[in-house]
Design a protein around this motif. Structure first.
Motif, mmCIF file in Angstrom:
data_model
loop_
_atom_site.group_PDB
_atom_site.id
_atom_site.type_symbol
_atom_site.label_atom_id
_atom_site.label_comp_id
_atom_site.label_asym_id
_atom_site.label_seq_id
_atom_site.Cartn_x
_atom_site.Cartn_y
_atom_site.Cartn_z
ATOM 1 N N CYS A 93 37.721 33.925 50.025
ATOM 2 C CA CYS A 93 38.320 34.978 49.065
ATOM 3 C C CYS A 93 39.007 35.884 50.169
ATOM 4 N N ASP A 94 40.335 36.024 50.490
ATOM 5 C CA ASP A 94 40.955 36.622 51.302
ATOM 6 C C ASP A 94 42.017 37.596 50.611
ATOM 7 N N LEU A 95 42.327 38.671 51.178
ATOM 8 C CA LEU A 95 43.372 39.747 50.270
ATOM 9 C C LEU A 95 44.357 39.244 50.138
ATOM 10 N N GLN A 107 32.161 38.539 49.218
ATOM 11 C CA GLN A 107 32.357 37.391 50.453
ATOM 12 C C GLN A 107 33.528 38.214 51.236
ATOM 13 N N MET A 108 34.729 38.536 50.392
ATOM 14 C CA MET A 108 35.759 39.247 51.061
ATOM 15 C C MET A 108 35.174 40.793 51.950
ATOM 16 N N TYR A 132 35.753 40.812 55.809
ATOM 17 C CA TYR A 132 36.411 41.820 56.708
ATOM 18 C C TYR A 132 35.465 42.944 57.649
ATOM 19 N N THR A 146 38.187 46.614 49.630
ATOM 20 C CA THR A 146 37.318 46.013 48.491
ATOM 21 C C THR A 146 37.718 46.740 47.168
ATOM 22 N N SER A 154 36.296 47.711 55.424
ATOM 23 C CA SER A 154 36.113 46.890 54.333
ATOM 24 C C SER A 154 35.904 47.285 53.073
ATOM 25 N N CYS A 158 33.337 36.752 44.918
ATOM 26 C CA CYS A 158 34.499 36.682 45.611
ATOM 27 C C CYS A 158 34.726 38.083 46.274
#
Length: 314
Positions: free
Chosen positions: A179-181, A100-101, A105, A160, A156, A97
């Motif tokens: 998977c976003d913030l 991916q995030m 970004y 993270t 990014s 996750c």
């Protein structure tokens, strides 16, 4: 299960996706698989056409080829994971996750920086044409691309690492298809104050600065074009910018809608806007740039002509 984050009891997340109804999964799978294949094919054709046609060896197409490559990577970060969740596995590991995030970004902001660089290129070409060749020389173009690719990765990485310091307790259901913030921060059972401060400050600067550069470039372009006496000259100048402005409107309009709002107001309605800048824009870019660009259309025809002649039996 082994914990990836030692301060968290969550080792995996569940991505609910776009719909929880079983009957929607196969149609959504077919829709997004088609969109993904169109995205990959369209952007790959743009890259091949640019690199195989000597007439397209200019800064504008140099930047466009990198934009197309970034769009391929950007979509690949998101859509294959969506396709898997439509048919089978909706869970994603904690590490998966965050990975991916990170790439969402990094690649999304690379797109943003490249759009700003392309606007700068049009500004120099239209407002200072006599110095265009020296100003936008190959060395400077490479530096602009390198900066556009490296800065977003630092941005990014910051978010993270800040997210990784949060604690996630029992709730591991993400009401999103990626998977976003914002949805991840909503799941945290520890304070997200620092994360929100950084998002509203640093993130806003990273998002807004390229947009301001684009806006400034096009205001100067508009002033210059309005001074051109002939209508044909004005049409030619606007035609080189129309495609870029269309992409900028789609991309930034959806991004600002999603990210320039407080965490508490983030809802499922933002999924559509997220789809626009993550999937739809990457798919439409080849069509937008090729349909309104005679040189690129000619380059694509040459490319397809060479492929047909190579495939024809001798």
């Amino acid at each position: 299960m082994e914990r990836v984050n030692q301060t968290s009891s969550v080792s995996e997340f569940i991505l609910l996706g776009l719909s929880s109804r079983p009957g929607d999964q196969k149609p959504l799978f077919i829709l997004f698989l088609t969109m993904y294949l169109v995205t990959i094919t369209g952007n790959l054709l743009i890259i091949l056409a640019i690199h195989s046609d000597p007439q397209l060896q200019t800064p504008m197409y140099f930047f466009l080829s990198f934009l197309s490559f970034t769009d391929i990577c950007f979509t690949t970060t998101i859509v294959p994971r969506m396709l898997v969740s439509f048919l089978s596995e909706k869970t994603i590991s904690y590490a998966g996750c965050l990975t991916q995030m990170y790439f969402i970004y990094a690649l999304g902001n690379t797109d943003s920086c490249l759009l700003a660089v392309m606007a700068l290129d049009r500004y120099v070409a239209i407002c200072d044409p006599f110095h265009y060749v020296t100003t936008m020389n190959h060395h400077r173009c490479v530096l602009l691309v390198a900066f556009s690719c490296s800065l977003p990765h630092l941005h990014s990485l910051l978010h993270t690492l800040l997210l990784n310091r949060l604690t996630f307790c029992d709730n591991n259901v993400i009401h999103h298809f990626l998977c976003d913030l914002s949805p991840l921060m909503k799941l945290s059972c520890s304070s997200t104050f620092l994360n929100e401060i950084v998002i509203m400050s640093e993130c806003s600067v990273v998002l807004v600065t390229p947009f301001v550069c684009i806006t400034f470039s096009y205001i100067r372009i508009l002033i210059t074009v309005l001074k051109i006496p002939s209508a044909a000259g004005k049409r030619k100048a606007f035609s080189t910018c129309g495609s870029h402005l269309t992409v900028v409107t789609l991309f930034y309009g959806s991004i600002f809608y999603v990210y320039l709002q407080p965490l508490s107001t983030y809802t499922a309605r933002d999924h559509i806007a997220t789809l626009v800048y993550t999937v739809l824009t990457s798919m439409l870019n080849p069509f937008i740039y090729s349909l309104r660009n005679k040189d690129l259309k000619q380059g694509l025809r040459k490319l397809m002509g060479r492929r047909k002649s190579q495939a024809a039996p001798s």
